[in-house]
Write a protein that holds these residues in place. Structure first.
Motif, PDB file in Angstrom:
ATOM      1  N   ASP B 213       0.951  -1.232  -0.047  1.00 19.05           N
ATOM      2  CA  ASP B 213       0.042   0.000  -0.012  1.00 19.05           C
ATOM      3  C   ASP B 213       0.879   1.105  -0.079  1.00 19.05           C
ATOM      4  N   PHE B 214       1.823   1.003   0.781  1.00 21.85           N
ATOM      5  CA  PHE B 214       2.747   2.432   0.760  1.00 21.85           C
ATOM      6  C   PHE B 214       3.466   2.705  -0.356  1.00 21.85           C
ATOM      7  N   VAL B 215       4.104   1.694  -0.983  1.00 17.49           N
ATOM      8  CA  VAL B 215       4.573   1.741  -2.415  1.00 17.49           C
ATOM      9  C   VAL B 215       3.701   2.358  -3.644  1.00 17.49           C
ATOM     10  N   ASN B 216       2.337   1.654  -3.374  1.00 15.27           N
ATOM     11  CA  ASN B 216       1.472   2.100  -4.367  1.00 15.27           C
ATOM     12  C   ASN B 216       0.889   3.459  -4.328  1.00 15.27           C
ATOM     13  N   GLN B 217       0.906   3.842  -2.951  1.00 14.19           N
ATOM     14  CA  GLN B 217       0.380   5.344  -2.748  1.00 14.19           C
ATOM     15  C   GLN B 217       1.408   6.232  -2.813  1.00 14.19           C
ATOM     16  N   TYR B 218       2.486   5.926  -2.704  1.00 14.97           N
ATOM     17  CA  TYR B 218       3.555   7.229  -2.722  1.00 14.97           C
ATOM     18  C   TYR B 218       4.593   6.868  -3.658  1.00 14.97           C
ATOM     19  N   ALA B 219       4.889   5.885  -4.292  1.00 17.13           N
ATOM     20  CA  ALA B 219       5.971   5.611  -5.225  1.00 17.13           C
ATOM     21  C   ALA B 219       5.692   6.225  -6.622  1.00 17.13           C
ATOM     22  N   LYS B 220       6.303   6.669  -7.499  1.00 15.95           N
ATOM     23  CA  LYS B 220       5.781   7.315  -8.706  1.00 15.95           C
ATOM     24  C   LYS B 220       5.597   6.277  -9.686  1.00 15.95           C
ATOM     25  N   LYS B 221       4.735   6.382 -10.628  1.00 23.41           N
ATOM     26  CA  LYS B 221       4.630   5.360 -11.717  1.00 23.41           C
ATOM     27  C   LYS B 221       4.575   5.834 -13.051  1.00 23.41           C
ATOM     28  N   TRP B 222       5.127   5.083 -14.046  1.00 26.46           N
ATOM     29  CA  TRP B 222       4.993   5.471 -15.382  1.00 26.46           C
ATOM     30  C   TRP B 222       5.030   4.243 -16.135  1.00 26.46           C
ATOM     31  N   VAL B 223       4.665   4.628 -17.288  1.00 25.61           N
ATOM     32  CA  VAL B 223       4.611   3.502 -18.389  1.00 25.61           C
ATOM     33  C   VAL B 223       5.661   3.571 -19.360  1.00 25.61           C
ATOM     34  N   VAL B 224       6.333   2.414 -19.735  1.00 27.01           N
ATOM     35  CA  VAL B 224       7.470   2.358 -20.764  1.00 27.01           C
ATOM     36  C   VAL B 224       7.055   1.878 -21.947  1.00 27.01           C
ATOM     37  N   VAL B 225       7.281   2.278 -23.079  1.00 27.84           N
ATOM     38  CA  VAL B 225       6.917   1.965 -24.269  1.00 27.84           C
ATOM     39  C   VAL B 225       8.111   1.689 -25.253  1.00 27.84           C
ATOM     40  N   LYS B 226       8.085   0.527 -25.990  1.00 28.07           N
ATOM     41  CA  LYS B 226       9.099   0.403 -27.200  1.00 28.07           C
ATOM     42  C   LYS B 226       8.070   0.220 -28.311  1.00 28.07           C
ATOM     43  N   SER B 227       8.703   0.725 -29.245  1.00 29.96           N
ATOM     44  CA  SER B 227       7.857   0.936 -30.644  1.00 29.96           C
ATOM     45  C   SER B 227       8.847   1.262 -31.768  1.00 29.96           C
ATOM     46  N   PRO B 228       8.692   0.671 -32.870  1.00 31.61           N
ATOM     47  CA  PRO B 228       9.572   1.163 -34.100  1.00 31.61           C
ATOM     48  C   PRO B 228       9.037   2.689 -34.695  1.00 31.61           C
ATOM     49  N   GLN B 229       7.800   3.088 -34.148  1.00 28.16           N
ATOM     50  CA  GLN B 229       7.415   4.485 -34.428  1.00 28.16           C
ATOM     51  C   GLN B 229       7.214   5.137 -33.011  1.00 28.16           C
ATOM     52  N   LEU B 230       8.200   5.141 -32.493  1.00 25.00           N
ATOM     53  CA  LEU B 230       8.140   6.080 -31.201  1.00 25.00           C
ATOM     54  C   LEU B 230       7.933   7.422 -31.296  1.00 25.00           C
ATOM     55  N   THR B 231       8.826   8.063 -32.117  1.00 22.26           N
ATOM     56  CA  THR B 231       8.637   9.317 -32.294  1.00 22.26           C
ATOM     57  C   THR B 231       7.247   9.967 -32.683  1.00 22.26           C
ATOM     58  N   SER B 232       6.607   9.412 -33.397  1.00 28.44           N
ATOM     59  CA  SER B 232       5.127   9.762 -33.782  1.00 28.44           C
ATOM     60  C   SER B 232       4.172   9.656 -32.506  1.00 28.44           C
ATOM     61  N   LEU B 233       4.495   8.429 -31.834  1.00 32.96           N
ATOM     62  CA  LEU B 233       3.718   8.223 -30.613  1.00 32.96           C
ATOM     63  C   LEU B 233       3.855   9.182 -29.508  1.00 32.96           C
TER      64      LEU B 233
END
Lengths: 249, 309
Positions: B213-233
């Motif tokens: 709960d502590f980690v969920n509540q206070y740690a930052k979350k982010w989404v990692v994406v790999k794609s051949p069209q990364l620049t347009s995304l």
């Protein structure tokens, strides 16, 4: 309480400096007494020779008992074991009393041993050297008992001073300087303003006077002097106990 | 079970512990966290009556510590591994403690064996390393087979094997139904060891919850994406106001859900090779939550050098 006393006894006897100090306290008066009886001119010996030497050198042991008392508590602070002591026994008064009982038994026991061995051996040596006449007198027993009592009281005083200072060098300094310097200084200064009678109110002076063989010249008598000294120690101990109970460990 | 209610400790005008309340449940390892000077050690000392409290109380199965007749059987504490006379042997150190609470000499040997100090039982504590002193301290904790265990930085000075050993030991103690309260600065260890957390700062409770709960509540979350069209995304995401940081072959989307990124990619026919949510560590969460409560800040050497040059 018995468990606590046994625990405190184990604590005291498993530290080398305490054992060394206790050995010094025993060996010092015995060595002085025995050397004196070996080398003294046998024709100058009287019925008080052994006891006077033993009581005089015994007062050095009394001071060492005080140092053992001071170290018994200050070592706990300097080594941090006071926290374990009080965590194992949160009733602080009981913890203090248990340590006091152990110190009283140790110093009383050692003082009795010194008297027994010193007097027996001293008399035997003088006897073997051909000393004539009595080698003991009537006041001897009472003076020896006073030595045991003073030994116990000074060890408790050392513990009380140690509890207040919490620091081994400070406690030992106060304990040694009190009889050797402070009382002489205070007595000397106050006797100018008042009179020589001020000395009888100085606790160590009066307490150690109880070790004199003849007590007829003592202001409070032998046991009155011990009692007066005891009152001072009771007061310092009560103050130490209150501080011990209230302060953070 | 430990219940702390409104514990307050003052040193003159400084409030070291400020109306602190929490519970430590049986069968769980509870981590006690806080920056340096936050009042963790003071709280522990107050709990067992070593330090006088201004107000409040700590109860062990409903009883204040001072009312415990043989405390070593109820509460085992290790506040400082250095609290042992350097001239006394390890065995004698444990023997006087055991004797004071009616614990047998046989138990002394048992705990020495348990912590791996039997071979050095007759050695003086002064010859011990810090790690060995920690083990001796833990042996003292276990002497009375207590229901509650309180440890202040028990992993200090231990080698990796020792750290793992203490972690397994504490988890084992909790699995036997004991309440375990442990403070540590090794947050990676705490993440592996603790079930619950109590986090304090400047003597006050910041939060009390489970580790996830502590980690969920206070740690930052982010989404990692790999794609051949990364620049347009990335351009599409930035148009929608998302904060994106680009790497060589991946991008990190902050403040966005994986589902949002996935839908955005699908709507714009962007091929994805990876779409995953990342969460910060317990350390990240701890630093985030205690940022305002840190008393002593350090600065990287490179910063000052940069200014100088």
């Amino acid at each position: 309480m018995i468990a606590l006393i046994r625990s405190e006894w184990l604590k005291l006897r498993t530290v080398r400096s305490n054992i060394t100090m206790a050995c010094f306290a025993v060996i010092l008066p015995l060595a002085i007494t025995l050397l004196t009886t070996v080398f003294i001119d046998v024709y100058s010996v009287d019925d008080a020779t052994v006891s006077v030497v033993l009581l005089g050198s015994g007062s050095l042991s009394v001071l060492l008992f005080g140092i053992i008392g001071a170290l018994a508590i200050t070592q706990e602070y300097s080594q941090g074991t006071i926290r374990l002591t009080l965590a194992a026994n949160p009733h602080r008064i009981r913890a203090y009393v248990a340590k006091g009982i152990v110190l009283a038994i140790l110093s009383g026991g050692l003082a009795a041993f010194i008297i027994l061995v010193g007097n027996t051996a001293g008399v035997a040596i003088l006897d073997s050297r051909g000393a004539v006449g009595k080698l003991s007198n009537g006041d001897m027993g009472q003076a020896y008992l006073a030595l045991i009592a003073i030994g116990i009281l000074v060890s408790l005083l050392g513990m009380a001073i140690g509890t207040l200072t919490r620091n081994p060098p400070s406690a030992v300094t106060v304990l040694v300087l009190w009889p050797l310097l402070f009382e002489a200084l205070i007595g000397g200064l106050l006797s100018v303003a008042f009179s020589e009678s001020i000395f009888k109110w100085l606790p160590f002076q009066t307490g150690l006077n109880a070790l004199r063989l003849e007590d007829y010249e003592l202001d409070f008598g032998r046991w009155g002097s011990v009692g007066y000294f005891g009152l001072w120690i009771l007061t310092v101990s009560m103050f130490a106990l209150v501080r011990f109970k209230r302060r953070d460990a | 079970m430990i219940t702390v209610e409104g514990l307050t400790k003052k040193y003159g005008s400084t409030i070291a512990v400020d109306s602190l309340s929490f519970t430590v449940k049986p069968g769980r390892v509870t981590g006690f966290l806080g920056p340096n000077g936050s009042g963790k050690s003071t709280t522990m000392r107050c709990m067992i009556g070593l330090d006088r409290v201004h107000s409040g109380i700590a109860l062990f199965d409903g009883k204040p510590y001072q009312e415990l007749k043989k405390p070593l059987h109820e509460v085992g504490t290790l506040l400082d591994a250095g609290n042992a006379h350097s001239g006394r042997t390890a065995r004698n150190h444990l023997r006087w403690l055991a004797m004071s609470n009616g614990v047998s000499s046989k138990r002394v040997d048992e705990v020495l064996e348990l912590v791996g100090l039997m071979d050095v039982a007759k050695k003086r504590v002064g010859q011990f390393s810090l790690g060995m002193k920690q083990r001796l301290g833990l042996a003292a904790v276990l002497l009375g087979d207590p229901k509650v265990v309180i440890l202040d930085e028990p992993a200090n000075g231990l080698d990796p094997e020792g750290i793992r050993w203490i972690r397994e030991m504490l988890k084992h103690l909790a699995s036997q139904g004991r309440s375990v309260l442990v403070s540590s600065h090794l947050l990676s260890e705490m993440a592996l060891m603790a079930d619950d957390l109590i986090v304090i700062g400047k003597g006050r409770l910041i939060t009390e919850c489970t580790v996830p709960d502590f980690v969920n509540q206070y740690a930052k979350k982010w989404v990692v994406v790999k794609s051949p069209q990364l620049t347009s995304l990335v351009s599409l995401a930035q148009e929608q106001g998302m904060h994106v940081s680009m790497g060589s072959n991946l991008a990190e989307f902050h403040g966005a859900e994986a589902a949002m990124i996935g839908e955005l990619a699908a709507k714009n026919n962007v091929v994805l090779h990876e779409l995953s949510t990342q969460t910060g560590s317990l350390e990240d969460a701890f630093l985030e939550v205690t940022a305002d409560a840190v008393q002593y800040h350090g600065h990287a050497e490179t910063q000052s050098k940069g200014v100088a040059s």
